[in-house]
Motif scaffolding. Sequence first.
Motif, PDB file in Angstrom:
ATOM      1  N   ARG A 255      47.459  33.022  46.206  1.00  0.00           N
ATOM      2  CA  ARG A 255      47.103  33.003  47.629  1.00  0.00           C
ATOM      3  C   ARG A 255      45.839  32.191  47.876  1.00  0.00           C
ATOM      4  O   ARG A 255      45.734  31.444  48.841  1.00  0.00           O
ATOM      5  CB  ARG A 255      46.937  34.440  48.137  1.00  0.00           C
ATOM      6  CG  ARG A 255      48.245  35.185  48.320  1.00  0.00           C
ATOM      7  CD  ARG A 255      48.036  36.492  49.072  1.00  0.00           C
ATOM      8  NE  ARG A 255      47.259  37.441  48.258  1.00  0.00           N
ATOM      9  CZ  ARG A 255      47.784  38.266  47.370  1.00  0.00           C
ATOM     10  NH1 ARG A 255      49.097  38.268  47.166  1.00  0.00           N
ATOM     11  NH2 ARG A 255      47.031  39.111  46.696  1.00  0.00           N
ATOM     12  N   GLY A 256      44.868  32.378  46.984  1.00  0.00           N
ATOM     13  CA  GLY A 256      43.654  31.589  47.135  1.00  0.00           C
ATOM     14  C   GLY A 256      43.911  30.105  46.984  1.00  0.00           C
ATOM     15  O   GLY A 256      43.379  29.281  47.747  1.00  0.00           O
ATOM     16  N   PHE A 257      44.750  29.744  46.014  1.00  0.00           N
ATOM     17  CA  PHE A 257      45.069  28.336  45.803  1.00  0.00           C
ATOM     18  C   PHE A 257      45.847  27.777  46.988  1.00  0.00           C
ATOM     19  O   PHE A 257      45.626  26.637  47.414  1.00  0.00           O
ATOM     20  CB  PHE A 257      45.884  28.190  44.514  1.00  0.00           C
ATOM     21  CG  PHE A 257      45.877  26.797  43.954  1.00  0.00           C
ATOM     22  CD1 PHE A 257      44.945  26.410  43.011  1.00  0.00           C
ATOM     23  CD2 PHE A 257      46.809  25.860  44.386  1.00  0.00           C
ATOM     24  CE1 PHE A 257      44.940  25.127  42.502  1.00  0.00           C
ATOM     25  CE2 PHE A 257      46.808  24.580  43.887  1.00  0.00           C
ATOM     26  CZ  PHE A 257      45.870  24.205  42.936  1.00  0.00           C
ATOM     27  N   ARG A 258      46.750  28.598  47.550  1.00  0.00           N
ATOM     28  CA  ARG A 258      47.530  28.142  48.708  1.00  0.00           C
ATOM     29  C   ARG A 258      46.625  27.911  49.917  1.00  0.00           C
ATOM     30  O   ARG A 258      46.764  26.914  50.631  1.00  0.00           O
ATOM     31  CB  ARG A 258      48.603  29.173  49.043  1.00  0.00           C
ATOM     32  CG  ARG A 258      49.519  28.774  50.189  1.00  0.00           C
ATOM     33  CD  ARG A 258      50.522  29.865  50.478  1.00  0.00           C
ATOM     34  NE  ARG A 258      51.414  29.486  51.548  1.00  0.00           N
ATOM     35  CZ  ARG A 258      52.544  28.806  51.395  1.00  0.00           C
ATOM     36  NH1 ARG A 258      52.913  28.414  50.181  1.00  0.00           N
ATOM     37  NH2 ARG A 258      53.305  28.505  52.419  1.00  0.00           N
ATOM     38  N   ARG A 259      45.668  28.847  50.143  1.00  0.00           N
ATOM     39  CA  ARG A 259      44.739  28.656  51.260  1.00  0.00           C
ATOM     40  C   ARG A 259      43.909  27.399  51.070  1.00  0.00           C
ATOM     41  O   ARG A 259      43.650  26.657  52.027  1.00  0.00           O
ATOM     42  CB  ARG A 259      43.839  29.888  51.399  1.00  0.00           C
ATOM     43  CG  ARG A 259      44.539  31.118  51.939  1.00  0.00           C
ATOM     44  CD  ARG A 259      43.529  32.175  52.354  1.00  0.00           C
ATOM     45  NE  ARG A 259      42.748  32.643  51.206  1.00  0.00           N
ATOM     46  CZ  ARG A 259      43.090  33.662  50.429  1.00  0.00           C
ATOM     47  NH1 ARG A 259      44.227  34.325  50.672  1.00  0.00           N
ATOM     48  NH2 ARG A 259      42.316  34.042  49.435  1.00  0.00           N
ATOM     49  N   MET A 260      43.491  27.160  49.846  1.00  0.00           N
ATOM     50  CA  MET A 260      42.715  25.958  49.572  1.00  0.00           C
ATOM     51  C   MET A 260      43.537  24.707  49.838  1.00  0.00           C
ATOM     52  O   MET A 260      43.058  23.738  50.457  1.00  0.00           O
ATOM     53  CB  MET A 260      42.233  25.984  48.118  1.00  0.00           C
ATOM     54  CG  MET A 260      41.386  24.766  47.735  1.00  0.00           C
ATOM     55  SD  MET A 260      40.986  24.734  45.980  1.00  0.00           S
ATOM     56  CE  MET A 260      42.608  24.394  45.296  1.00  0.00           C
ATOM     57  N   GLY A 261      44.797  24.705  49.381  1.00  0.00           N
ATOM     58  CA  GLY A 261      45.656  23.545  49.616  1.00  0.00           C
ATOM     59  C   GLY A 261      45.894  23.306  51.097  1.00  0.00           C
ATOM     60  O   GLY A 261      45.865  22.171  51.575  1.00  0.00           O
ATOM     61  N   GLU A 262      46.154  24.408  51.850  1.00  0.00           N
ATOM     62  CA  GLU A 262      46.371  24.262  53.295  1.00  0.00           C
ATOM     63  C   GLU A 262      45.120  23.761  53.983  1.00  0.00           C
ATOM     64  O   GLU A 262      45.185  22.956  54.914  1.00  0.00           O
ATOM     65  CB  GLU A 262      46.804  25.604  53.879  1.00  0.00           C
ATOM     66  CG  GLU A 262      48.200  26.053  53.446  1.00  0.00           C
ATOM     67  CD  GLU A 262      48.526  27.443  53.952  1.00  0.00           C
ATOM     68  OE1 GLU A 262      47.583  28.123  54.439  1.00  0.00           O
ATOM     69  OE2 GLU A 262      49.698  27.851  53.847  1.00  0.00           O
ATOM     70  N   SER A 263      43.955  24.243  53.564  1.00  0.00           N
ATOM     71  CA  SER A 263      42.700  23.785  54.167  1.00  0.00           C
ATOM     72  C   SER A 263      42.474  22.302  53.898  1.00  0.00           C
ATOM     73  O   SER A 263      42.085  21.543  54.806  1.00  0.00           O
ATOM     74  CB  SER A 263      41.536  24.605  53.609  1.00  0.00           C
ATOM     75  OG  SER A 263      40.310  24.160  54.128  1.00  0.00           O
ATOM     76  N   ILE A 264      42.737  21.882  52.661  1.00  0.00           N
ATOM     77  CA  ILE A 264      42.570  20.464  52.332  1.00  0.00           C
ATOM     78  C   ILE A 264      43.538  19.613  53.152  1.00  0.00           C
ATOM     79  O   ILE A 264      43.168  18.565  53.699  1.00  0.00           O
ATOM     80  CB  ILE A 264      42.794  20.249  50.821  1.00  0.00           C
ATOM     81  CG1 ILE A 264      41.667  20.917  50.029  1.00  0.00           C
ATOM     82  CG2 ILE A 264      42.850  18.760  50.496  1.00  0.00           C
ATOM     83  CD1 ILE A 264      41.863  20.879  48.537  1.00  0.00           C
TER      84      ILE A 264
END
Length: 704
Positions: A255-264
């Motif tokens: 989930r953290g990685f997904r949020r980071m990817g979406e933010s980028i």
Amino acid sequence: MMRYGLYARSVTVLLAAMLITLAVVVLILQRQGEMREEMLAHSRDSLHQLVQDRLREYGEGQARRLAESLVNPLYYFDLDAIGSSIADVQSQPNVDYVLVYSAGGDVIHDGSRDIATYGRAMDDAFAHDAISTEGVRVQSDGRVLDVAAPIRIGEERLGGVRIGYSLEALRRDENNVSVELRKSLQEIGQRHLQWVVWLLAALVALGIAMSLIVQRALVRPIRQLADAAREIEAGNYGAEVPASRRNDEVGELMRGFRRMGESIARHDRDIRRMAYNDPLTGLANRLAFREILDARMLQSQGAARRLALLFADVDDFKRINDTLGHDVGDEVLVQFGSRIRGIVERYGGDGALLARFGGDEFVILLESTDDIREVSSRLAGLLVDELRRPILVEGRQVFLGVSVGVTLFPEDASGATMLMKNGDIAMYQAKVAGKGCYRFYSRAMDQAVERRVRMEQDLRGAWERGELSLVYQPVFRVADNRLVGAEALLRWHHPTQGMVAPSVFIDVAEQSGLIETLGPSVLRAACRDAMRWQRDFGGADLFVAVNVSPRQLRTGDLARQVEEVLRETTMAPERLHIELTETAVIGDELRISSLLARLRESGVKVWLDDFGTGFSGLSHLRRMPIDGVKIDRSFIADVLRDPDDLALTTAIIAMAHSLGITVVAEGVEQEGQFDLLRERGCDLAQGYWLGHPMSPQELARLIA
């Protein structure tokens, strides 16, 4: 705090699976018999209902068809035909009886050969409802299903028909089906027990499944995260990161990685939108347009497709910002962009691109295999016509226009930079041609633009260098031919080109905005000269007239500038006459009327110059706060030869005098013109016959 980790999760899953399986086995053994009986009862009820419904539908259809077939036989009372019709139905399985009866309920035929019941009244339990029914009626007493249908010819009821179906045979069939179903359920129960055995065997394989679960729950997610990280590292910010609802370490990591990817990805989209889109209109900006233009030009080389650039610039847009504010200006630009987008989408063809370069400039890229000049000319004409219509902003209509410059590729340029420069030059020429039009680029425009740019550069600082100066054309009172004032005229003596025509450099000053700095300087110099005439030569009662450009009016700062100059020079306000053209006030009369009223309250006189050449004619004499009008020289030139000019001049003088307005005649070059104006009652006059424009010193000698 202990984390519910992967190892604990795997042990819990294994124990839970074994317990659930054992509980299911016990439950199945306890409920198997009860489920069988419940299923049998439910199936029996469902089957009975299904048979009843099917029989009802069949009986209704049979009765309806039989009633239709008995219309003619019953009408003609053909008992043989009636018997033949009901015999076919009576021979069908489960049909207990068929009765044809009259409208009064008497039996006409019962299907027997000798019709033993003929003429008897039907008195069974179903008879009354069957006789009175208007449509098909179904009745049952558990033993017989009675279906009755009326027989009509038109609106007249001849009688009816009843078909009775025996339910005993159907009941026997239902029982037989129930017996078969019970056998089937027993066989299913046996197979169910076998399935339970297999389920227990599956527990043995649970250990193997656990290893697969670990593979699925741990190894595969980490591999997916690694793949996504490599995609993002390579610049693919839209790489898909799998979602996870797990509440363990891996789920939190995903989930953290997904949020980071979406933010980028979101920041990348925002950056691209800011880099390639105009924030006000949402259109492509200069950077995006240039990249697409470069690509299109590269694609069109050696192909049949040709390109055209249309540079569209809103006319007099600065007036909106200066008078109504930048918020209204932004709304006007949004509406302009929407109108242009609609035109381009409808008529621009495939591949048309619209961009805003900033300010009030829009650029359109066209691509076509047809005659690109014709296509771009048609679109440019549509833009000019459509954008001439008023725009409604904050409850008021705003009238603007657009000037369009068109340049073609590869005819006009071989590169994008030169092509865009040529489009800008063509647009500028459309402005020079009077605005509200379009012009195609030509080679000659380069030279004209270079001359105009050079003239604008030379004009900057010309006042400080002493190249610009004022001359004065005297104004005489017609009644006694007495000098009463002078009009200040600006002249430019270029160090290399000599005298430059005012019509040329005044237009450059107006277009470039230099007039906003030159105007106050001219006003100040004219007032100082007038005060010098008063002090040194006794010209205390002479006025000085100063022309004001439309751009000076639009700034809204004219009244303050006039007050400052009068205060600096100590000149009496009534000795200053402000001249403005009739066309300068069209489109914003309310604001300009307020400005002129302020000037007149201070004592300054306001004259309307070139009167009669504008669009509104004498209507301004009523609406505008003015003190005088100057009849345009084009009327005075032919006043001795043209009866129409004489009539117009006479009418202007009479109308102005009726409103208490002074009349000045321009361009008086003959004595006969002066005499005629005196006869018609004209107040003041100026022209070469009375006096050429002269320097302040020459006018001083004239005063003396």
